[in-house]
Every structure is written in C-alpha cells, then in structure tokens.
Design an enzyme around this catalytic site. Structure first.
Site, PDB file in Angstrom:
ATOM      1  CE  LYS A  68      -3.411   3.031   5.459  1.00 36.27           C
ATOM      2  NZ  LYS A  68      -3.050   3.467   7.406  1.00 36.27           N
ATOM      3  NE  ARG A  74      -2.367   4.811  15.946  1.00 42.10           N
ATOM      4  CZ  ARG A  74      -1.319   4.976  17.097  1.00 42.10           C
ATOM      5  NH1 ARG A  74      -2.936   5.242  17.941  1.00 42.10           N
ATOM      6  NH2 ARG A  74      -0.653   5.569  18.100  1.00 42.10           N
ATOM      7  CG  ASP A  83      -6.844  -0.270  10.583  1.00 44.80           C
ATOM      8  OD1 ASP A  83      -7.487  -0.207   9.974  1.00 44.80           O
ATOM      9  OD2 ASP A  83      -5.189   0.087   9.367  1.00 44.80           O
ATOM     10  CG  ASP A 109       0.930  -1.965   7.444  1.00 45.53           C
ATOM     11  OD1 ASP A 109       0.440  -2.482   8.764  1.00 45.53           O
ATOM     12  OD2 ASP A 109       0.456  -1.378   7.331  1.00 45.53           O
ATOM     13  CB  VAL A 146       4.370  -5.005  14.621  1.00 46.08           C
ATOM     14  CG1 VAL A 146       4.115  -3.226  14.734  1.00 46.08           C
ATOM     15  CG2 VAL A 146       6.076  -5.293  14.281  1.00 46.08           C
TER      16      VAL A 146
HETATM   17  C1  UD1 Z   1       2.553   2.392  10.600  1.00 45.79           C
HETATM   18  C2  UD1 Z   1       1.435   2.333   9.754  1.00 45.79           C
HETATM   19  C3  UD1 Z   1       0.969   0.210  10.282  1.00 45.79           C
HETATM   20  C4  UD1 Z   1       2.381  -0.230  10.123  1.00 45.79           C
HETATM   21  C5  UD1 Z   1       2.932   0.049  11.850  1.00 45.79           C
HETATM   22  C6  UD1 Z   1       3.977  -0.815  12.026  1.00 45.79           C
HETATM   23  C7  UD1 Z   1       1.065   4.161   9.166  1.00 45.79           C
HETATM   24  C8  UD1 Z   1      -0.490   5.362   9.476  1.00 45.79           C
HETATM   25  N1  UD1 Z   1       1.056   3.321  10.092  1.00 45.79           N
HETATM   26  O1  UD1 Z   1       1.726   2.649  11.817  1.00 45.79           O
HETATM   27  O2  UD1 Z   1       0.045   0.728   9.193  1.00 45.79           O
HETATM   28  O3  UD1 Z   1       1.426  -1.509  10.499  1.00 45.79           O
HETATM   29  O4  UD1 Z   1       3.460   1.872  11.372  1.00 45.79           O
HETATM   30  O5  UD1 Z   1       5.173  -0.322  10.517  1.00 45.79           O
HETATM   31  O6  UD1 Z   1       2.644   4.823   9.224  1.00 45.79           O
HETATM   32  N2  UD1 Z   1       4.092   1.473  20.147  1.00 45.79           N
HETATM   33  C9  UD1 Z   1       4.166   1.680  22.098  1.00 45.79           C
HETATM   34  N3  UD1 Z   1       3.646   3.305  21.930  1.00 45.79           N
HETATM   35  C10 UD1 Z   1       4.233   4.227  20.946  1.00 45.79           C
HETATM   36  C11 UD1 Z   1       4.416   3.796  19.855  1.00 45.79           C
HETATM   37  C12 UD1 Z   1       3.818   2.711  19.433  1.00 45.79           C
HETATM   38  O7  UD1 Z   1       3.889   1.210  22.564  1.00 45.79           O
HETATM   39  O8  UD1 Z   1       3.733   4.987  21.130  1.00 45.79           O
HETATM   40  C13 UD1 Z   1       3.928   0.219  19.704  1.00 45.79           C
HETATM   41  C14 UD1 Z   1       2.762   0.083  19.574  1.00 45.79           C
HETATM   42  O9  UD1 Z   1       1.690  -0.396  20.305  1.00 45.79           O
HETATM   43  C15 UD1 Z   1       3.256  -0.762  18.412  1.00 45.79           C
HETATM   44  C16 UD1 Z   1       4.626  -1.222  17.567  1.00 45.79           C
HETATM   45  O10 UD1 Z   1       5.163   0.312  18.879  1.00 45.79           O
HETATM   46  O11 UD1 Z   1       2.449  -2.981  18.956  1.00 45.79           O
HETATM   47  C17 UD1 Z   1       4.647  -0.562  16.502  1.00 45.79           C
HETATM   48  O12 UD1 Z   1       3.877   0.852  16.781  1.00 45.79           O
HETATM   49  P1  UD1 Z   1       4.108   2.087  15.198  1.00 45.79           P
HETATM   50  O13 UD1 Z   1       5.886   1.532  14.496  1.00 45.79           O
HETATM   51  O14 UD1 Z   1       4.484   3.065  16.328  1.00 45.79           O
HETATM   52  O15 UD1 Z   1       3.321   1.774  14.287  1.00 45.79           O
HETATM   53  P2  UD1 Z   1       2.064   3.422  13.791  1.00 45.79           P
HETATM   54  O16 UD1 Z   1       3.145   4.470  13.588  1.00 45.79           O
HETATM   55  O17 UD1 Z   1       1.307   3.456  14.784  1.00 45.79           O
END
Ligand code: UD1
Length: 446
Positions: free
Chosen positions: A23, A93, A117, A329, A351
């Site tokens: 996914k 998302r 989520d 996850d 995370v």
């Molecule tokens: C992706 C996955 C999700 C997984 C996550 C971490 C998809 C669709 N989703 O989510 O299933 O749980 O990676 O492996 O691929 N953050 C910031 N600022 C930003 C971006 C992120 O502070 O601009 C923080 C988030 O709040 C979080 C952390 O960084 O605490 C990790 O987020 P991120 O790796 O970006 O997760 P997603 O890409 O949203």
C-alpha cells in the site's frame, strides 16, 4: 449499515499466505505517474480501498485511470490541473504525495490538506521546507498547501527527521528541477527504493536509493513506464506476528524477507522458528520484458519466509524507529504479541505519539498494559477475554483482530473500513489459515 468482524478466539493459524504489492508503495507510484505524459502501468497492486481513492485524486487532476484487479493504468495528459480538491484528498493521507509531482511538472500546486489515520499529528513542514529550498513559495491557505515556483533549482536539503512523505515529495519535485539536489537524512524505507526504481525507469537520475543521502540530477522530462510494486512488508509482518501470537505455523510468500530482518529476529527471540524461502529459479521468471520495463515477476516474487511457534511466546521489547528500525505500523502487533507473551515487555513509540490509543482497546480485551509517554509496559497474560472493540486505524484494526484470535469467546471488531484500506482479502486469508472469522453487517450494539 455498519460492518464488523466477528472473531472466534482460540484458533491456531496454519498454512500459506500470498502477499501482494505494498500500500505504501503503490499510492506513491500512482502519484509518480503524474510526472510523465502517457500511460504508466503498475502491476502487483493490492486490491484495497485506498487504490480507487487515489485513482479519484488523479482523475480530479485530469488523468484517466483504470483499476482492474492488480493492474492500475494511469494515462497522464499533457495538460494537468494543479488543483487537488478536498473531496478526494480528505479520504487518504497518501494523497499528499501528488504535491511533489505537481510542483515538479507544473511548477505550481494547490493541494487540500489530506485526511487519513488518526495516529497523531502529521504536519507538512518538512515537505514545504524542502520545496522552498528548491525555489518554490509554499504556504497553507484556506485548508490547502499552496506551492508555486518560477523555476525549480537543485539544492542541498537536510531533513530534521527521515520522513517518508517529505522524502517522496521532495524527490518527485527534484527529478524535474534544474541541477543537482542532495536530500540528507532521507528516509530509507524499501518503498522509497521502489519509488526510486520506478523513477529511474522513467528516466530520472537518482543515486543513493536505500541510503540516507539521495542525490538527484534533474532532467527536463520523464517517460511513462510499466512497474511491478514490491511486496507489502507490513502485511507480511502482520502474518509473521499472527503466527507467533496464535502459536501457529504460517508461510508467507511475495515479500522480500530482508525487508523484515528486525521483525523476524524479534520473533526468533520470542521463541519462534523462522526460515527464509528461496527466490524462484530464473526459469520461473518471465523470460523477456520489453526494454525499460520490469519483468512481470520480480526477483522477489517467490521469496518469503516461514514462522512456526510452538508454545507460548516469550516477552520481547520493541522500539519503533524509521527503517531499518522496527516500523511504527507494526507497533499494534508488538503490543498484541506482548499481551499474550510470557513475561513483561516494554514497547517504545518514537514516530507517532497517538498510536498508543490502541492500547485502550487492548485493555478492553483483558491486556495488562499501562502507558507512560512514549512507553508502554505490558505484562503478558495466558489468554485475553473477548469484548467489542473499535479499530482506530488500519494497523490497530488488524491488531485487534489478531488479539481477538487469542481471546476466550467471540470478539467483535468495529469500524473495519480501516482494515479494508490496507489489507486485501483479510477475512478470506484468515479463514484460509483456519481462523473462525466473519464479516457481519448490522447496527452496533452499544
Ligand atoms: C508513512 C506511512 C505510514 C508510516 C510512516 C512512518 C504512507 C502512506 N504512510 O507516513 O504508514 O507509519 O510513513 O513509517 O506511506 N513529520 C513532521 N513534519 C513533516 C513530515 C513528518 O514533523 O513535514 C513527522 C510526523 O509527524 C511523524 C514523523 O515525522 O512523527 C514520521 O512521519 P512520516 O515518515 O512523514 O510518515 P508519513 O509519510 O506520513
């Protein structure tokens, strides 16, 4: 009409299960198709709700998209819209990953803030900062991320945290920027490597995929491609944890076991026998694929592993971290495993801060668990006890179903649409492995 899963406790899961495409890869690969005019075809796509939802996002931008079983074809026109509206964006998302391709291709984007989520705050500051360093202006206006650039130029970008989404968006803008971009502290997840592989097939120049430094030499245009999505390591790991929790014996195919190295090592520590399956012989692969395309069977399609657990699992500690750490996850499964293990486990979530909300539902099922900030301490019990519980996100939902299998009596798991967003044929696979689980459509009893 609300649906729930009715889970009869006490099953030992035994048998074989095939995992299809990830996914968290397919949705980004679909967005990457925006970067090239023409038809891009993705195979081994999972038949989950998020794929048609992402198809709607792309249609809203002007693409023609067909989804037939595991094949998604996206025809991207010469003239794309730069506006992704709230109606389609709010449902998932991952829709935010159209931002990078739109800025790369059109030099502007207005993208409604995404839904997804309920696992904690998910800001976009790193996405925006990265685009700003490439030369775009970016603000949040009226519930949308607005980004605009006269020209995009290569830059040195340091991420505060190896964010998956920020790495993907910056990468997909940088492939069409002038000059060289270096993304430091980039995410290293296998899904990022899959995206880099597809972008390279499209003509992008990227070095360092799978390391924390990605170097991108911008090109002026990309071509469409055909690409096979990598197997879903999170789904594969779900079955591995299910084998351990139910004291079962599950063979998982279609996923590269090295994407699960740490998970499988933890399960060995918990007392499981883990063996890796061989890759298919070259004769099993489709002999010749057209130049510039992937073969229909990738080197990993026959790969997999077997997890056998005899007796009660021993308690182990888990700490979630970006890849190659233990995936956030998978934290709900770590909690569920700990809840039935012999001994005390400490689970640390680094995370997403709100992911421990799931533990309240586990307590309903009789788990002896308490949380303090980033930590949860769980004292395993011999058997959980059935209760009605509510899924708050994809993985929490699947974790509750597995916990229900380890509970006395019948557990009802509600809000199962979350599970449908991430697990193709979840109930069917569970039944094939010997579980007594069914999908029931009726009004909730509470
Ligand atoms: C992706 C996955 C999700 C997984 C996550 C971490 C998809 C669709 N989703 O989510 O299933 O749980 O990676 O492996 O691929 N953050 C910031 N600022 C930003 C971006 C992120 O502070 O601009 C923080 C988030 O709040 C979080 C952390 O960084 O605490 C990790 O987020 P991120 O790796 O970006 O997760 P997603 O890409 O949203």
């Amino acid at each position: 009409m609300s649906e729930h899963f009715r889970v009869q406790g006490g099953a030992r899961l035994v048998g074989e299960v095939e995992v299809v495409g990830a996914k968290n890869s397919v949705l980004k690969l679909m967005a990457a198709a925006l970067l090239a005019e023409g038809t891009t075809t993705l195979t081994n796509c999972p038949e989950i709700l998020d794929v048609p939802l992402m198809a709607d996002v792309l249609r809203g931008l002007g693409c023609a998209v067909t989804v037939e079983h595991d094949v998604v074809s996206i025809t991207t026109p010469a003239e794309l819209s730069h506006r992704a509206d709230f109606a389609s964006m709010s449902k998932l998302r991952a829709s935010v990953c159209v931002l990078g391709p739109l800025v790369g291709r059109l030099r502007r984007a207005v993208v409604a803030l995404p839904g997804g989520d309920a696992i904690g705050s998910r800001p976009l500051d790193m996405h925006q900062n990265g685009l700003r360093q490439l030369g775009a202006r970016s603000e949040i206006e009226h519930g949308c991320v607005v980004a605009e650039a006269e020209g995009l130029h290569g830059a040195q970008i340091w991420l505060d945290f190896p964010s998956v989404g920020a790495t993907e968006n910056i990468l997909m803008a940088a492939v069409l920027a002038d000059g060289t971009t270096v993304i430091d502290n980039a995410a290293r997840e296998p899904e990022i490597v899959d995206l880099c592989t597809m972008l390279q097939q499209m003509g992008a120049k990227i070095e360092g995929a799978g390391t924390s430094t990605l170097t991108v030499h911008g090109v002026t245009s990309l071509r469409p491609t055909r690409h096979r999505v990598i197997g879903d390591r999170i789904v594969g790991a779900t079955w591995a944890m299910a084998a351990a929790m139910t004291r079962g014996d599950i063979t998982v195919r279609g996923v590269d076991p090295h994407h699960l190295d740490l998970v499988l090592e933890k399960l060995r520590l918990a007392g499981a026998d883990v063996s890796l399956l061989d890759a298919p012989s070259p004769a099993d692969a489709v002999p010749s694929a057209p130049p510039g395309t992937s073969p229909l069977f990738s080197a990993t399609s026959g790969q997999g592993f077997r997890v056998q657990m005899n007796g009660r699992p021993r308690s182990v500690d888990f700490v979630t971290l970006p890849y190659p750490g233990f995936a956030t996850d998978l934290q709900p499964f770590a909690v569920a495993l700990a809840a039935v293990s012999d001994g005390v486990s400490m689970i640390t979530e680094n995370v997403f801060e709100a992911r421990f909300r799931f533990i309240e539902e586990m307590v309903r099922l009789g788990a002896d668990a308490r949380t303090d900030g980033h930590h949860a301490v769980i004292r395993g019990v011999e058997r959980l006890s059935s209760a009605p519980v509510w899924a708050s996100d994809i993985r929490a939902g699947a974790g509750l179903v597995l916990a229900g299998l380890c509970a006395e009596g019948v557990t009802e798991v509600w809000d199962v649409f979350h599970i449908d967003r991430g697990y193709p044929c979840f109930v069917e696979n569970l039944r094939r492995l010997g579980a007594d689980v069914e999908r029931v459509a009726e009004a909730p009893s509470r």
